[in-house]
Design an enzyme around this catalytic site. Structure first.
Site, PDB file in Angstrom:
ATOM      1  N   SER A  84      38.726  19.498  15.569  1.00 53.91           N
ATOM      2  CA  SER A  84      39.568  19.483  16.761  1.00 53.91           C
ATOM      3  C   SER A  84      38.882  18.598  17.801  1.00 53.91           C
ATOM      4  O   SER A  84      37.754  18.880  18.206  1.00 53.91           O
ATOM      5  CB  SER A  84      39.716  20.923  17.270  1.00 53.91           C
ATOM      6  OG  SER A  84      40.344  20.949  18.522  1.00 53.91           O
TER       7      SER A  84
ATOM      8  N   LYS B 298      42.728  17.287  14.537  1.00 54.95           N
ATOM      9  CA  LYS B 298      43.616  17.830  15.577  1.00 54.95           C
ATOM     10  C   LYS B 298      43.251  17.175  16.895  1.00 54.95           C
ATOM     11  O   LYS B 298      42.072  17.122  17.254  1.00 54.95           O
ATOM     12  CB  LYS B 298      43.421  19.353  15.636  1.00 54.95           C
ATOM     13  CG  LYS B 298      44.177  20.062  16.739  1.00 54.95           C
ATOM     14  CD  LYS B 298      44.216  21.572  16.479  1.00 54.95           C
ATOM     15  CE  LYS B 298      43.498  22.360  17.545  1.00 54.95           C
ATOM     16  NZ  LYS B 298      43.581  23.816  17.319  1.00 54.95           N
TER      17      LYS B 298
ATOM     18  N   ASP C  20      49.657  29.453  18.819  1.00 55.02           N
ATOM     19  CA  ASP C  20      48.276  29.918  18.906  1.00 55.02           C
ATOM     20  C   ASP C  20      48.235  31.028  19.965  1.00 55.02           C
ATOM     21  O   ASP C  20      48.319  32.221  19.639  1.00 55.02           O
ATOM     22  CB  ASP C  20      47.377  28.708  19.252  1.00 55.02           C
ATOM     23  CG  ASP C  20      45.928  29.054  19.577  1.00 55.02           C
ATOM     24  OD1 ASP C  20      45.589  30.236  19.706  1.00 55.02           O
ATOM     25  OD2 ASP C  20      45.113  28.119  19.735  1.00 55.02           O
TER      26      ASP C  20
ATOM     27  N   LYS D 292      43.657  17.170  20.987  1.00 50.60           N
ATOM     28  CA  LYS D 292      44.126  17.895  22.168  1.00 50.60           C
ATOM     29  C   LYS D 292      44.968  16.922  22.981  1.00 50.60           C
ATOM     30  O   LYS D 292      44.591  15.748  23.135  1.00 50.60           O
ATOM     31  CB  LYS D 292      42.926  18.375  22.999  1.00 50.60           C
ATOM     32  CG  LYS D 292      42.104  19.453  22.294  1.00 50.60           C
ATOM     33  CD  LYS D 292      42.838  20.787  22.335  1.00 50.60           C
ATOM     34  CE  LYS D 292      42.010  21.866  21.663  1.00 50.60           C
ATOM     35  NZ  LYS D 292      42.681  23.172  21.689  1.00 50.60           N
TER      36      LYS D 292
ATOM     37  N   ASP E 167      47.483  19.563  19.761  1.00 51.50           N
ATOM     38  CA  ASP E 167      47.427  20.890  20.388  1.00 51.50           C
ATOM     39  C   ASP E 167      47.497  20.730  21.906  1.00 51.50           C
ATOM     40  O   ASP E 167      46.637  20.082  22.508  1.00 51.50           O
ATOM     41  CB  ASP E 167      46.111  21.595  19.991  1.00 51.50           C
ATOM     42  CG  ASP E 167      46.022  23.029  20.506  1.00 51.50           C
ATOM     43  OD1 ASP E 167      46.947  23.477  21.218  1.00 51.50           O
ATOM     44  OD2 ASP E 167      45.016  23.702  20.193  1.00 51.50           O
TER      45      ASP E 167
ATOM     46  N   LYS F  91      43.482  33.300  14.722  1.00 53.35           N
ATOM     47  CA  LYS F  91      42.070  33.408  15.090  1.00 53.35           C
ATOM     48  C   LYS F  91      41.749  34.898  15.087  1.00 53.35           C
ATOM     49  O   LYS F  91      42.418  35.676  15.771  1.00 53.35           O
ATOM     50  CB  LYS F  91      41.832  32.833  16.494  1.00 53.35           C
ATOM     51  CG  LYS F  91      42.130  31.344  16.594  1.00 53.35           C
ATOM     52  CD  LYS F  91      41.925  30.822  17.999  1.00 53.35           C
ATOM     53  CE  LYS F  91      42.277  29.336  18.067  1.00 53.35           C
ATOM     54  NZ  LYS F  91      42.238  28.818  19.436  1.00 53.35           N
TER      55      LYS F  91
ATOM     56  N   GLU G  92      50.871  22.153  18.121  1.00 53.55           N
ATOM     57  CA  GLU G  92      50.397  23.493  18.464  1.00 53.55           C
ATOM     58  C   GLU G  92      50.651  23.810  19.934  1.00 53.55           C
ATOM     59  O   GLU G  92      50.326  23.007  20.814  1.00 53.55           O
ATOM     60  CB  GLU G  92      48.894  23.553  18.141  1.00 53.55           C
ATOM     61  CG  GLU G  92      48.281  24.933  18.182  1.00 53.55           C
ATOM     62  CD  GLU G  92      46.852  24.922  17.595  1.00 53.55           C
ATOM     63  OE1 GLU G  92      46.619  24.238  16.577  1.00 53.55           O
ATOM     64  OE2 GLU G  92      45.980  25.579  18.184  1.00 53.55           O
TER      65      GLU G  92
HETATM   66  O1  OSB Z   1      43.423  25.911  21.209  1.00 51.44           O
HETATM   67  O2  OSB Z   1      42.738  25.943  19.196  1.00 51.44           O
HETATM   68  C1  OSB Z   1      42.502  25.953  20.406  1.00 51.44           C
HETATM   69  C2  OSB Z   1      38.726  25.849  20.953  1.00 51.44           C
HETATM   70  C3  OSB Z   1      38.599  26.775  21.949  1.00 51.44           C
HETATM   71  C4  OSB Z   1      39.706  27.380  22.456  1.00 51.44           C
HETATM   72  C5  OSB Z   1      40.972  27.064  21.957  1.00 51.44           C
HETATM   73  C6  OSB Z   1      41.107  26.140  20.931  1.00 51.44           C
HETATM   74  C7  OSB Z   1      39.948  25.488  20.459  1.00 51.44           C
HETATM   75  C8  OSB Z   1      39.975  24.437  19.456  1.00 51.44           C
HETATM   76  C9  OSB Z   1      38.699  24.128  18.693  1.00 51.44           C
HETATM   77  O3  OSB Z   1      40.928  23.726  19.248  1.00 51.44           O
HETATM   78  C10 OSB Z   1      38.529  24.959  17.496  1.00 51.44           C
HETATM   79  C11 OSB Z   1      37.132  24.932  16.915  1.00 51.44           C
HETATM   80  O4  OSB Z   1      36.764  23.920  16.311  1.00 51.44           O
HETATM   81  O5  OSB Z   1      36.405  25.938  17.057  1.00 51.44           O
HETATM   82 MG    MG Z   2      45.176  25.914  19.975  1.00 50.10          MG
END
Ligand code: OSB
Ligand code: MG
Length: 366
Positions: A136, A162, A239, A164, A189, A263, A214
């Site tokens: 990510s 992914k 999420d 952001k 995301d 998660k 996402e």
């Molecule tokens: O939105 O998925 C998310 C990390 C922290 C809080 C929210 C998110 C994320 C990530 C990274 O996208 C996920 C990772 O590599 O731990």
């Molecule tokens: Mg997310």
């Protein structure tokens, strides 16, 4: 088994590079590692993943610490537990506070696995020795910087990336990545940065063959997400919206998404996460494992959980060298051909470094 005491170690880890999302930039993470001890002296670890500010979801490190000490620890210490599945029911009177519950509950699964002298992977009926993982990437200051990051991730062996996004750092960024990496499994995301007023701009993202988009809208919205999913070819993934099986059912019935980023800490632990996996499997909903920048403790658990047959899509579980300057465990998770080996020692199969082992303080009701 009988739980004798719960201690914790407060860990402060520095990110290798600051991570920017639609809601802010972080350069370090405070993490509490909980340690649950049974009457035989076995120790199980659980990670509290909540951030210091309530910008991802409502819960924070500080609210979770308070709930753990005041509400959860007293429901566990000097209690007899047959199986960690029971913890979910025991925590039922406490509403919400999923990350707090997860920190305690996952530690109990670990101590249970250690008593039984089996690995967490075995306890969860994991079937894979290695799991495919993705990366990510935070929002970058400009497109060339993003392209360099994506190239580095691809070179390292990640087969799924992914990005952001937020308004103003979306269409052009994704377009550039897609042009340079036509075959890459790519997703975006938004962490709730859009509203239904952005419907037309979001629909344009259909041009980029994203595996999924996402959490575009607010975490309490199901109806606008359903509207968007109807209007878009791209799979919407939720999420922040998903805390319970009831949330998954609602999203499924309304058509708010076709995919769930699961998660473990966001849903209150392993027990509730297994229930969600089960529901998704029965309903044919695509479920994959997300991440919360876990330290090695939470990362080991994520790898074990993702080793279950239900997970085929690469999770947000990157290698150790993607996250922190120094982690709190001895072991390192290494990327090999886009995959990471699932720990197979007893319990989580990882070990806290001595400086963190020495730094445990008993959690007592405050
Ligand atoms: O939105 O998925 C998310 C990390 C922290 C809080 C929210 C998110 C994320 C990530 C990274 O996208 C996920 C990772 O590599 O731990
Ligand atoms: Mg997310």
């Amino acid at each position: 088994m009988r739980i004798k005491r719960i201690t914790k170690c407060e860990v402060n880890l520095n990110y290798l590079t600051p991570f920017q999302t639609s809601y802010g930039t972080q350069s370090e993470k405070k993490i509490d590692i909980l340690c649950v001890e049974d009457e035989l002296g076995n120790q199980g670890y659980g990670e509290l993943v909540a951030f210091e500010t309530p910008d991802y979801i409502e819960e924070t490190l500080y609210s979770a610490r308070s709930i753990i000490a005041r509400e959860l620890v007293p429901r566990i210490v000097e209690q007899t537990i047959q199986h960690p599945q029971e913890i979910q029911t025991r925590f039922q009177p406490i509403k919400g506070n999923y990350m707090a519950k997860s920190a305690v509950e996952t530690a109990i699964w670990d101590v249970y696995a250690k008593r039984e002298k089996i690995s967490m992977k075995q306890l969860l009926n994991g079937t894979k020795d290695r799991v495919q993982v993705g990366i990510s990437l935070g929002i970058q200051k400009d497109i060339p910087t993003l392209l360099t990051k994506v190239q580095a991730a691809v070179t390292a062996g990640y087969t799924r990336v992914k990005l952001k996004i937020k308004p103003g750092a979306d269409h052009a960024y994704i377009h550039a990545v897609r042009q340079n990496f036509p075959e890459l499994l790519l997703m975006a995301d938004a962490n709730s940065a859009y509203s239904i007023n952005d419907l037309e701009q979001l629909k344009e993202l259909d041009a980029f063959d994203l595996t999924l988009l996402e959490q575009p809208f607010s975490s309490s919205d199901f109806l606008d997400h359903a509207h968007l999913q109807q209007e878009m070819a791209t799979t919407i993934c939720l999420d922040e919206n998903i805390r319970t099986v009831a949330d998954v059912r609602l999203a499924h019935k309304l058509g708010s998404c076709r995919s769930i980023n699961l998660k473990i800490p966001r849903v209150g632990g392993i027990g509730p996460a297994l229930d969600i996996v089960n529901y998704c499997r029965k309903q044919g909903i695509m479920v994959w494992l997300g991440g919360m920048f876990e330290s090695g403790i939470g990362r080991a658990l994520n790898l074990c959980f993702a080793s279950q047959a239900a997970f085929s899509f690469p999770g947000d579980i990157s290698a150790s060298n993607r996250y922190y300057k120094e982690d709190c465990i001895e072991e390192k998770f290494i990327l090999e051909n886009g995959a990471i080996r699932v720990p197979n020692g007893i319990g989580l199969g990882v070990h806290l470094k001595p400086e963190f082992l020495r730094n445990q303080n008993e959690i007592r009701e405050k």
